[in-house]
Write a protein that holds these residues in place. Structure first.
Motif: not given
Length: 409
Positions: A243-249
């Motif tokens: 999720a950290a790789q795909q998003s800003d938050l």
């Protein structure tokens, strides 16, 4: 983030927690240009200055007759010298005459008042005025709404229908906005099923994802569903890292309490840092904030009513600031309590409340069931009523009421 005292056992007051969250926000800097028709819910990246006046010329506020008040005859009977429909430009007004004019039409040179048609009588090529108009009557002056060079909409505004209309009124067709925020939503719990799956013993349907998606989309963000994460440390770590790789938050629900199957806190600490944990708020005590790598993480509780409350009071202001908004707090106003409560609790409590008409006027009254596991009461409520930590409630006492209208749509 400085040390959070996460394991001290102390609960952080809501106001302090919100202050620390907002101080840690790293706002977006990337912008793009979009058409006005696609700009709703987007955040304006720079002031929009008008190059024109709105309205561009003096115009009529009424259907009627344009006249010069200094040249009116005693009998107030005037020949009609011209007709000026909206969109047409009239000729200079001939002295001693009237011009038939319509709402929005430009005032012809030489006229200084409009008398509405209801106060006149058409008599062939003449008009009989039934009253003597005053200078400026029913004339909307040029620039009454917006002046040339004036800021029509300031930077940091989250655009809604009102702003789009104003932007269009000054002739702007494209606006600079911050790019869309990407928010990854993950829900933890072996007990969760997605709607449409067969019901099973020991299972419940995942309502939190749909609540969060419905809360996020009006903010103009792109929602990434990271799935339902099983209750294991390894799986939780893997889901957070992706999720950290795909998003800003990253926004999660569940798994942030102290149970043996609550792995989110440990997973975040192993991948980054935890800055806040456990708020003095009811419902919603086990809220967590930190970073997974460099990606901010907000861990909401698992109970559905607690998800609603903590999102509106903490996560939503954080997201708005991250988007570049200047107005962060949900609107509130004070209402008298339509109830009393003798017992005080050491946490700020947000109760789902409805508006009722009492003898002294509008009051706020709690719904019967305030369990953090009961979400359906939010449908019957008009908003959230805040009972400050340590306070009893006396009937008629003024309390802050946060209406759902405006934050849920």
């Amino acid at each position: 983030m400085s040390g959070c005292g996460c394991d001290s056992g102390e609960l952080m007051p809501l106001s302090q927690a919100l202050e620390r969250l907002l101080a840690d926000v790293r706002p977006l800097v990337e912008t793009e240009s979009v058409g006005v028709e696609q700009a709703r819910c987007r955040v304006l990246a720079q002031d929009l200055l008008s190059s024109i006046a709105v309205p561009p010329a003096d115009n009529s506020a009424m259907d009627g007759y344009a006249v010069n008040t200094a040249g009116l005859p005693e009998d107030l009977r005037l020949p009609v010298s011209q007709r000026i429909p909206a969109g047409a430009q009239g000729q200079p007004l001939q002295p001693g005459t009237a011009a038939r004019i319509f709402t929005g039409s430009e005032i012809p040179p030489g006229a200084d008042a409009v008398i509405m048609q209801e106060q006149c009588e058409q008599q062939g090529e003449y008009v009989q005025l039934n009253r003597r108009p005053q200078t400026g009557d029913h004339i909307r002056p040029a620039g009454q709404d917006i002046r040339p060079g004036q800021c029509a909409v300031p930077a940091g505004t989250r655009l809604d229908a009102r702003h789009l209309g104003v932007i269009a009124s000054v002739g702007i067709d494209r606006v600079p906005v911050y790019r869309r925020l990407r928010v990854a939503v993950l829900n933890t719990g072996d007990e969760l099923l997605m709607p449409g799956q067969p019901n099973q013993p020991g299972k419940i349907y995942n309502s939190n994802y749909f609540t969060l998606k419905g809360l996020l989309e009006p903010l103009g963000v792109d929602v990434i569903f990271s799935g339902v994460v099983e209750d294991s440390l390894a799986t939780t770590r893997d889901a957070l890292a992706l999720a950290a790789q795909q998003s800003d938050l990253i926004l999660s629900s569940g798994g942030v309490s102290v149970g043996e199957e609550d792995h989110v806190k440990a997973a975040v600490q192993s991948l980054g840092e935890l800055g806040l944990w456990r708020m003095a708020i009811k419902p919603g005590k086990p809220l967590a904030y930190g970073r997974v790598g460099t990606t901010p993480f907000i861990g909401l509780p698992g109970n559905p009513a607690a998800v609603l409350v903590t999102f509106l009071m903490l996560a939503r202001p954080y997201l708005l600031k991250m988007q570049g908004c200047t107005a962060l707090q949900p609107s509130c106003f004070q209402l008298p309590a339509g109830f009393g409560r003798e017992r005080a609790i050491p946490r700020d409590e947000f109760i789902r409340a409805r508006l009722v008409q009492g003898e002294a006027g509008l009051q706020a009254a709690p719904l019967d069931n305030q369990s953090s596991g009961v979400l359906s009461s939010a449908i019957r409520a008009g908003g959230l009523l805040l009972i400050p930590a340590g306070e009893r409630v006396a009937p008629g006492q003024l309390l802050n009421f946060y209406p759902f209208h405006g934050v849920l749509d």
